[in-house]
Design an enzyme around this catalytic site. Structure first.
Site, PDB file in Angstrom:
ATOM      1  CG  HIS A   1      16.784  21.432 -23.985  1.00  0.00           C
ATOM      2  ND1 HIS A   1      15.537  21.144 -24.552  1.00  0.00           N
ATOM      3  CD2 HIS A   1      17.695  20.923 -24.804  1.00  0.00           C
ATOM      4  CE1 HIS A   1      15.788  20.224 -25.251  1.00  0.00           C
ATOM      5  NE2 HIS A   1      17.014  19.868 -25.579  1.00  0.00           N
TER       6      HIS A   1
ATOM      7  CE  LYS B   1      19.129  16.141 -24.328  1.00  0.00           C
ATOM      8  NZ  LYS B   1      18.755  17.402 -25.041  1.00  0.00           N
TER       9      LYS B   1
ATOM     10  CG  ASP C   1      21.030  19.311 -26.697  1.00  0.00           C
ATOM     11  OD1 ASP C   1      19.619  19.592 -27.249  1.00  0.00           O
ATOM     12  OD2 ASP C   1      21.092  17.978 -25.967  1.00  0.00           O
TER      13      ASP C   1
ATOM     14  CE1 TYR D   1      19.247   7.395 -28.884  1.00  0.00           C
ATOM     15  CE2 TYR D   1      18.505   8.329 -26.904  1.00  0.00           C
ATOM     16  CZ  TYR D   1      18.751   8.540 -28.277  1.00  0.00           C
ATOM     17  OH  TYR D   1      18.338   9.632 -28.850  1.00  0.00           O
TER      18      TYR D   1
ATOM     19  NE  ARG E   1      19.221  11.282 -31.436  1.00  0.00           N
ATOM     20  CZ  ARG E   1      18.826  12.441 -30.681  1.00  0.00           C
ATOM     21  NH1 ARG E   1      19.780  13.543 -30.582  1.00  0.00           N
ATOM     22  NH2 ARG E   1      17.637  12.695 -30.190  1.00  0.00           N
TER      23      ARG E   1
ATOM     24  CB  CYS F   1      11.656  22.754 -32.461  1.00  0.00           C
ATOM     25  SG  CYS F   1       9.913  22.238 -31.892  1.00  0.00           S
TER      26      CYS F   1
ATOM     27  CB  SER G   1      13.295  16.975 -28.097  1.00  0.00           C
ATOM     28  OG  SER G   1      13.907  17.283 -27.025  1.00  0.00           O
TER      29      SER G   1
ATOM     30  NE  ARG H   1      15.802  13.151 -24.335  1.00  0.00           N
ATOM     31  CZ  ARG H   1      14.540  13.509 -24.330  1.00  0.00           C
ATOM     32  NH1 ARG H   1      14.020  13.158 -23.229  1.00  0.00           N
ATOM     33  NH2 ARG H   1      14.081  14.354 -25.251  1.00  0.00           N
TER      34      ARG H   1
HETATM   35  C1  OXD Z   1      17.018  15.814 -27.195  1.00  0.00           C
HETATM   36  C2  OXD Z   1      18.227  15.645 -27.422  1.00  0.00           C
HETATM   37  O1  OXD Z   1      15.856  14.821 -27.261  1.00  0.00           O
HETATM   38  O2  OXD Z   1      18.977  16.623 -27.570  1.00  0.00           O
HETATM   39  O3  OXD Z   1      16.450  16.870 -26.953  1.00  0.00           O
HETATM   40  O4  OXD Z   1      18.780  14.398 -27.963  1.00  0.00           O
HETATM   41 MN    MN Z   2      18.187  18.346 -26.724  1.00  0.00          MN
END
Ligand code: OXD
Ligand code: MN
Length: 582
Positions: A227, A207, A276, A198, A365, A251, A249, A70
């Site tokens: 989130h 997102k 998520d 991406y 991913r 964690c 993100s 991102r």
């Molecule tokens: C993030 C994701 O960056 O879920 O939070 O990809």
């Molecule tokens: Mn996320």
């Protein structure tokens, strides 16, 4: 194909006129269509098939090396007034942003197919679900959207019935980072993204729609787009509690959502509803209910193994799209800490050479349908969602936050959420890492001014007296030598069990200025090699550190000026006073 909804058809015509694709393909979401797109991409080299014996129906996509994450600095929220986007967002005037994007989209799809992707975020028949249409020139986006959302004919029918949808326009453009922008127009419920293929930049349902646009919509309509993972915890007596948990993100949200109970907790089961994003609504009786707007996982691969996340490890052995992982000589996907196999080719397709970097990209991913998860809960498809017993915030704090604590009430819990932060993991031994403030883990994702967002959270007690309890956890507390004090992974269920016991009113707690903490022995440590001293340390409140933290949080609130809701200031000051008295 055409749509009978003129708002949709006119927009598609207008985009086609402007971007000049060779062909237009309306996605119907069928298996045959998915396979056809995959086959075409395999021929063009966008995807390559992995070992069909050991990884059936798995494919590898290698992105442009400059397009692997991102891009927060290129992500904008274009509200009419800058104050409405807030200091937490990059802002651009909507007219200026639109002109910039129109120029970049002009002729951008020449020689390409334009895919029109109707999708529904949330169960197709849920009153809480919301729809969108993404137009893209990337078949990789189309197949990922098929896994991540309810995409195709059923979504189109709902859109045509409701007449309302979020418009997302995407083109990979020329992938030049100088011409890469992700623009959100919340007032128009629209998104424009160019220059990246991406995940978070290109799969606009995730997102961009389900968090940034939806958070804005949610505020106007009285709900929350967060989130958060959603997990169901079933105790041996068969009762299930659902938790919604927000962590920044990286964690471990995906791992927690799919956790496998430790041996010492026989009879417990963990059900995954989402990893998520959660959309939270009050139902008619005033209870908070959650749906997961997504239908798949776009998870970080490195680190996934049979110990850290066995469910995910097993799930991604078939019907999975991998992006930017390495490959073995046997054409199996490989990543750091897979703990089996050897890389032969790295994520850029080069022969693997440890001198030039990691084999898999750290942000590589998997994309996979949620139903393939062994711990998938069928209630992820329930239109009414699940009732939430507790909201859990967390971050990565080496010294500050105890293993777990409970907020005193909702308002205090909003402050606990607003003060979420994570320390950079490169923190030197003995030193506290740099804190990145990440309120409610929404820093990159809140589509409007955080001050207004906190005020929205603070408004919920006016509407119901049945709100869930709020907690904070910290799996990352360290000792003086930088060693983690808590074992983590499956053992985290012991902490979640304390949370459930508190929700059921079955267990006492110690009242402290920061909230309620477990009493001695409150967290079951049977069969765990952890001393009483370590448990004490995990639950210790370092008053000096908390005073500093609270002051920094107050300074952070100041950056939002007088839009910060009074109720949040009151909580911050109340804590300051209590800490002074200690
Ligand atoms: C993030 C994701 O960056 O879920 O939070 O990809
Ligand atoms: Mn996320």
């Amino acid at each position: 194909m055409t749509s009978k909804l003129s708002a949709l058809q006119d927009w598609v015509d207008e985009v086609a006129d402007h971007t000049q694709p060779n062909e237009i393909h309306w996605c119907n979401g069928s298996d045959a269509e998915f396979q056809q797109l995959v086959d075409e991409m395999t021929v063009s080299g966008t995807l390559s098939a992995l070992n069909p014996e050991t990884y059936p129906n798995c494919y590898l996509h290698l992105s442009d090396p400059s397009d692997v994450a991102r891009v927060e600095h290129l992500t904008f929220v274009c509200t009419r007034k800058q104050e409405d986007a807030g200091p937490n967002n990059n802002w651009m005037d909507p007219a200026e942003a639109r002109a910039k994007m129109d120029a970049l989209f002009e002729g951008a799809m020449r020689g390409r197919t334009m895919y029109v992707i109707p999708y529904c975020m949330g169960p197709i028949d849920s009153p809480y679900a919301r729809c969108g249409v993404e137009i893209t020139d990337s078949p990789y986006v189309a197949v990922n959207m098929r896994l991540m959302t309810r995409m195709g004919s059923a979504a189109l029918e709902r859109i045509e019935r409701e007449g309302k949808f979020v418009k997302g326009l995407h083109s990979t453009g020329d992938l030049d980072p100088e011409r890469r922008f992700i623009m959100h127009f919340p007032d128009e419920l629209s998104i424009m993204s160019v220059g990246s293929g991406y995940g978070g930049n290109a799969l606009l349902g995730k997102k961009c729609h389900a968090l940034r646009i939806a958070s804005y919509q949610a505020r106007n309509e009285g709900w929350l787009a967060e989130h958060m993972l959603i997990v169901g915890l079933e105790s041996p007596n068969g009762s299930v509690h659902y938790l919604a948990c927000a962590f920044p993100s990286a964690c471990g949200k995906t791992n927690l959502a799919m956790l496998i109970p430790p041996h010492s907790m026989p009879g417990w089961k963990v059900w995954t509803l989402g990893d998520d994003i959660a959309w939270l609504h009050l139902d008619d009786s005033g209870r908070l209910r959650a749906i997961n707007p997504e239908s798949g996982y776009f998870g970080v691969v490195p680190g996934t193994n049979a110990k850290t996340n066995k469910n995910a490890f097993d799930m991604i052995t078939h019907d999975t799209i991998f992006t930017n992982v390495a490959r073995t000589a046997d054409n199996e996907p490989w990543w750091e800490d897979k703990q089996t196999g050897e890389p032969a080719f790295d994520w850029q397709g080069r022969e693997y050479d440890p001198q030039i970097g990691k084999a898999a990209h750290p942000n590589s991913r998997f994309t996979v349908a949620a139903k393939n998860n062994p711990s998938y809960s069928a209630l992820a498809d329930a239109p009414e969602g699940v009732p939430i017993s507790a909201i859990v915030f967390g971050g990565r704090r080496a010294r500050l936050a105890p293993l777990v604590y409970e907020a005193k009430n909702w308002q205090h819990g909003v402050m606990v959420g607003a003060s979420v932060g994570s320390e950079t993991t490169a923190a030197a031994i003995g030193e506290v890492g740099v804190v990145r403030r990440d309120p409610m883990a929404m820093k990159p994702f809140c589509g409007y001014n955080f001050a207004d967002y906190w005020a929205h959270w603070m408004s919920f007690p006016d509407r119901t007296d049945k709100l869930p309890k709020i907690f904070h956890v910290n799996w990352f507390r360290q000792d003086q030598d930088g060693k983690f004090l808590w074992p983590g992974f499956g053992e985290n269920l012991r902490v979640l069990r304390w949370i459930i016991d508190r929700c059921e009113g079955d267990i006492g707690a110690k009242e402290t200025p920061i909230g309620f903490l477990p009493e001695d022995g409150g967290i079951d440590t049977a069969e765990l090699d952890i001393s009483d001293e370590t448990m004490k340390e995990l639950l210790r409140i370092d008053v000096e550190r908390w005073r500093t933290e609270n002051q920094h949080f107050g300074d952070y609130l100041d950056t939002f000026g007088d839009r910060v809701p009074e109720a949040l200031r009151v909580e911050q000051q109340r804590l300051a006073q209590k800490l002074e008295k200690l």
